[in-house]
Design an enzyme around this catalytic site. Structure first.
Site, PDB file in Angstrom:
ATOM      1  N   ASP A 614       3.742  -6.101   1.285  1.00 56.93           N
ATOM      2  CA  ASP A 614       4.537  -4.946   1.712  1.00 56.93           C
ATOM      3  C   ASP A 614       3.815  -4.140   2.784  1.00 56.93           C
ATOM      4  OD1 ASP A 614       6.824  -3.431   1.725  1.00 56.93           O
ATOM      5  OD2 ASP A 614       6.194  -2.118   0.104  1.00 56.93           O
ATOM      6  N   LEU A 615       3.368  -4.810   3.843  1.00 58.53           N
ATOM      7  CA  LEU A 615       2.707  -4.106   4.948  1.00 58.53           C
ATOM      8  C   LEU A 615       3.751  -3.340   5.753  1.00 58.53           C
ATOM      9  CD1 LEU A 615       0.099  -6.686   6.313  1.00 58.53           C
ATOM     10  CD2 LEU A 615      -0.377  -4.523   5.164  1.00 58.53           C
TER      11      LEU A 615
END
Length: 744
Positions: A614-615
């Site tokens: 989940d960058l």
């Protein structure tokens, strides 16, 4: 003589004078383009950025700012790009834009042009793209625009037009994208829209359109139909009647927004045919009946809003099992029965609103497995029983509203910002965490509560109520959100670790980077932080046993003073908070490098492979000297001991739409390549300040952020770079061009 006639005469005089002084080396064609552009400059009254400074007789007009000449016809103008320049001026019919016969591209969005759309624009037969979004244009949309037979994209939204949408607009059969949002248009949706051959984007929201939704999926064997649509936005109008069954033929539909109308009847079961749908908004209408189980076929659904309607019956279990919703709003209906246990399968769910219904029974423990939940709204229902302790697993939960129910029992201390008013809770109110802030909690209407901080003005607790509390609260509830929330932040980038002088008798454990961390027991951490008070957190690690014999692990890191990268990119929000934030080019480049180091370390720095999953900007934290750290590692999102030969996993890792690769939506597998994809999107957003969102009109033509950037390479990089980057134009162009080319 009125002002318009005066301006017309003035422009003719200027045109004649300029013609006398134009170098003889110009051909008649390029002289026409040259004089037309100068006349256009004359119609602009304010140019705050000096965008037109280069528009003069001493410089070849093909080198003027915002002007592009063609390859086949190098002396003819094919594109004018003056978007977001703060220009104020007239687009009256008297400007000579119709003389630019080779013109293909017009970009005038985000300025303050006034007047009407020039009718002589219809003479630009080569036009394929027109963008006039967000100006002060008025009058009717001219019928002459229907003569632009090659037009593929027409964006006229956020203006003050009047009248109807021309029926003849259906003549533009090549039109693939049309935006008329917030234009003040009236009347019915033209049935001629069905004549478009390759439609993909239709935006008519926020007008005063009336009538019914035409049979948009009706097939015309000769000239096609709207079956190719991907985005259909008709929200916030005055449309009425049922949804046509033919909508089930739009098999490519991804976004459907019909909220804020007067639509009636039931949701047709043909919605189950729209298997590519990932966003469905039907809120604020008069729909009735049950929620169709056929929506379970929409397995890519990420956002579903059916709020403020008249739906009844139970919540379909099938939808919860098959979809991947991260936003679900079923509030303000007449739904009955209990909350299905299947909600526990929505591990990506970020916001759930079931308020203002007739739901009953217990709050299911399975909600504790929705580890991504940030907002949970169950108020104004008929729930009873206690708040399940499993909700303590929701480490990211920041908003909880359980008011106006029949809940009872004691109030657990692990909760975040909450509304528990008008229930039947008993016992002592906690005094730690959120319960120290009276503005963050609401407890009125619970007459059997006691204790708490003085500002709550509750009666003191008796010995009986204290004993009851000790009986009901377990040790995990005493640990609470403070440690769990901080434990979720693992900074793997450039550890600037400021350690206090340790006790010589305390043991140490090695870290990944070779730095030795002070190892504390559970009792040490509990005592040293005065019960995990946020003001007393230390820098350290803990791997121990709690007082009930359970394993206890915690990682505690320094506070990051500059907050998240997301706040620095969203400068408008920062201005509202009284502080204007902005990052220059070097700072953005440094942050991008920091995050790249972090990603490399996660994938290659240790024996195990760790996939972040989940960058995005809100998960990048900045310390005092703007060093970037990667955060938001929920423990369930860390995968270890993955063989080097197989870098994928089926563990459910939360991801945010727009940042995760498309294949994540088709299976449960994740990989290190997905993090690389997310990093690329992150960097593009940093340097363009455009979110990779399907609701962003500016990306609609290209479909996504990466295509938007790719379309600008290599000659139009300056047009997409964030204008707030504080640096000279030459250096921006050089550095951003290299970065963009390297990424793509």
């Amino acid at each position: 003589m009125d002002l318009i006639e005066k301006r017309l005469i003035e422009r003719r005089i200027i045109f004649s004078c300029l013609a006398l002084h134009t170098p003889s080396t110009f051909s008649s064609n390029n002289q026409t383009d040259f004089l037309s552009l100068l006349a256009m400059k004359k119609s602009i009254d304010v140019d705050p950025n000096g965008a037109l400074n280069s528009w003069n007789r001493t410089t070849n007009f093909c080198r003027w700012n915002g002007i592009t000449c063609g390859r086949m016809h190098p002396d003819r103008v094919v594109a004018i790009n003056l978007g977001s320049e703060g220009l104020i001026g007239s687009l009256s019919p008297h400007i000579e834009i119709g003389l630019l016969r080779r013109l293909e591209y017009i970009e005038f969005s985000n300025n303050s042009f006034f007047g009407s759309i020039p009718k002589n624009m219809s003479q630009c037969k080569s036009l394929v793209y027109v963008n006039l979004i967000n100006n002060d244009l008025s009058g009717n949309i001219p019928l002459e625009i229907s003569l632009l037979y090659n037009l593929q994209s027409l964006y006229l939204g956020k203006n003050t037009f009047s009248g109807h949408i021309p029926q003849t607009i259906g003549n533009l059969t090549s039109l693939g994208a049309i935006s008329l949002r917030l234009c003040g248009l009236i009347g019915e949706i033209p049935k001629s829209f069905s004549r478009f051959r390759r439609p993909s984007f239709l935006q008519l929201a926020q007008n005063n359109l009336t009538g019914t939704i035409p049979p948009v999926g009706k097939i015309h064997s000769e000239i096609g139909s709207l079956v190719g649509l991907k985005h259909l936005r008709l929200s916030n109008n005055n449309l009425e009647g049922p949804i046509p069954l033919s909508i089930g033929r739009i098999f490519n539909l991804q976004i459907l927004e019909l909220g804020g109308n007067r639509l009636t009847s039931r949701i047709p079961p043909v919605f189950g045919n729209l298997t590519l749908l990932y966003s469905l908004s039907l809120e604020r209408n008069n729909f009735s009946g049950t929620i169709p189980t056929s929506l379970a076929n929409c397995t890519k659904m990420q956002m579903l809003d059916l709020s403020i309607n008249n739906f009844d019956g139970p919540i379909p279990q099938e939808i919860l099992i098959s979809t991947v919703c991260n936003f679900l709003d079923l509030s303000h209906n007449a739904l009955t029965n209990s909350i299905p246990l299947e909600f526990g399968s929505l591990r990506n769910l970020e916001e759930l609103d079931l308020s203002n219904n007739k739901l009953s029974g217990l709050i299911p423990r399975s909600l504790g497995t929705c580890v991504s939940l940030e907002g949970l709204y169950l108020h104004d229902n008929l729930f009873e029983g206690e708040i399940p302790k499993e909700l303590s697993s929701l480490m990211g939960l920041t908003d909880l509203d359980l008011s106006l129910n029949n809940l009872s029992g004691s109030i657990p201390s692990f909760l975040g910002n909450l509304n528990l008013s008008f229930n039947s809770f008993q016992g002592r109110v906690p005094t730690t965490g959120v319960f120290k802030n009276t503005s963050a909690i609401s407890l009125e209407g619970n007459i059997e509560l006691c204790g708490g901080i003085l500002e709550l003005d509750l009666p003191p607790c008796t010995s009986t109520s204290v004993a009851s509390k000790k009986k009901n609260l377990s040790t995990p509830l005493k640990i609470g959100i403070p440690v769990a929330g901080v434990a979720a932040i693992l900074c793997f980038v450039v550890f600037i670790y400021k350690r206090r002088t340790p006790d010589k008798n305390m043991p140490y454990v090695p870290s990944f980077t070779g730095i030795r961390f002070l190892s504390l027991s559970y009792a040490d951490l509990l005592k040293g932080t005065s019960g995990f008070a946020e003001t007393n957190l230390v820098v350290s690690v803990c791997e121990s046993i709690d007082f009930r014999g359970n394993d206890f692990k915690a990682l505690v890191y320094e506070f990051k003073a500059k907050g998240s990268l997301d706040k620095w990119l969203c400068c408008i929000n920062s201005e509202q908070e009284g502080e204007f934030r902005n990052l220059d080019l070097i700072e953005r480049l440094g942050i991008a490098i920091d995050v790249a180091h972090a990603r490399e370390y996660l994938h290659c720095g240790i024996d195990s492979i760790i996939i972040h999953g989940d960058l995005k900007p809100s998960n990048i934290l900045l310390d005092e000297d703007m060093t970037a750290c990667v955060g938001d590692f929920g423990l369930s999102k860390i995968t270890s001991s993955i063989p080097e030969s197989s870098s994928s996993s089926t563990i459910g890792i939360r991801g945010t739409f727009g940042y995760v690769p498309p294949e994540y939506g088709m299976s449960n597998s994740v990989s290190t390549k997905g993090d690389v994809y997310s990093y690329g999107i992150l960097v593009l957003e940093m340097f363009t300040n455009r979110r990779p969102s399907p609701t962003d009109d500016s990306l609609s033509e290209n479909g996504n952020l990466q295509n938007f950037v790719s379309a600008a390479l290599p000659n139009r990089v300056m047009e997409i770079v964030d204008p707030l980057i504080r640096m000279g134009p030459h250096m921006i162009e050089t550095v951003s061009w290299k970065i963009a080319c390297a990424l793509l």
